[in-house]
Design a protein around this motif. Structure first.
Motif, mmCIF file in Angstrom:
data_model
loop_
_atom_site.group_PDB
_atom_site.id
_atom_site.type_symbol
_atom_site.label_atom_id
_atom_site.label_comp_id
_atom_site.label_asym_id
_atom_site.label_seq_id
_atom_site.Cartn_x
_atom_site.Cartn_y
_atom_site.Cartn_z
ATOM 1 N N GLY A 290 12.842 -25.853 -72.123
ATOM 2 C CA GLY A 290 11.815 -24.858 -72.393
ATOM 3 C C GLY A 290 10.542 -25.252 -71.675
ATOM 4 N N ILE A 291 9.840 -24.259 -71.151
ATOM 5 C CA ILE A 291 8.586 -24.511 -70.441
ATOM 6 C C ILE A 291 7.516 -23.584 -70.991
ATOM 7 N N GLY A 292 6.321 -24.136 -71.181
ATOM 8 C CA GLY A 292 5.186 -23.343 -71.625
ATOM 9 C C GLY A 292 3.973 -23.637 -70.768
ATOM 10 N N LEU B 154 -0.877 -24.403 -77.579
ATOM 11 C CA LEU B 154 -0.309 -23.139 -77.113
ATOM 12 C C LEU B 154 0.813 -23.383 -76.108
ATOM 13 N N ALA B 155 0.629 -24.324 -75.194
ATOM 14 C CA ALA B 155 1.677 -24.649 -74.223
ATOM 15 C C ALA B 155 2.928 -25.155 -74.931
ATOM 16 N N MET B 156 2.755 -25.996 -75.944
ATOM 17 C CA MET B 156 3.899 -26.500 -76.715
ATOM 18 C C MET B 156 4.596 -25.360 -77.443
ATOM 19 N N ALA B 157 3.825 -24.478 -78.071
ATOM 20 C CA ALA B 157 4.420 -23.349 -78.778
ATOM 21 C C ALA B 157 5.238 -22.489 -77.816
ATOM 22 N N ARG B 158 4.701 -22.245 -76.634
ATOM 23 C CA ARG B 158 5.416 -21.453 -75.633
ATOM 24 C C ARG B 158 6.675 -22.161 -75.144
ATOM 25 N N ALA B 159 6.605 -23.472 -74.973
ATOM 26 C CA ALA B 159 7.773 -24.237 -74.526
ATOM 27 C C ALA B 159 8.882 -24.193 -75.581
ATOM 28 N N PHE B 160 8.510 -24.367 -76.838
ATOM 29 C CA PHE B 160 9.522 -24.315 -77.904
ATOM 30 C C PHE B 160 10.084 -22.902 -78.056
#
Length: 92
Positions: free
Chosen positions: A36-38, A56-62
């Protein structure tokens, strides 16, 4: 009887200027690997808040990882039981 399985997750976070990138890698016990990438670029009106961008980047990656994993599950079910997974209707 329950089966024990160990899955491994790796998380990486990079910040370069006003861009924050999170990567999540999930390795399944059977050898399958999911990614997954964010990304978060800049902020409104040129404001960049690194802590919030990281979250936010972590949330998008997950979220990206979740979608990839769900697609794999649907494919595995369809392979095991043809016709078991109904197509998802297109959004209007």
């Amino acid at each position: 009887m329950a089966r024990a399985a160990k899955w491994t997750i790796e998380v990486a976070l990079d910040e370069n200027g006003d861009t924050t990138r999170a990567q999540v890698r999930l390795a399944a016990a059977g050898g399958a690997v999911f990614h997954g990438i964010g990304l978060v670029r800049g902020g409104q009106r040129g404001v960049h808040l690194p802590a919030i961008a990281a979250e936010l980047a972590m949330a998008r990656a997950f979220s990206d990882l979740t979608e990839e994993l769900l697609e794999a599950v649907a494919s595995d079910i369809e392979s095991a039981v043809p016709g078991a997974v109904a197509p998802v209707p297109a959004r209007a």
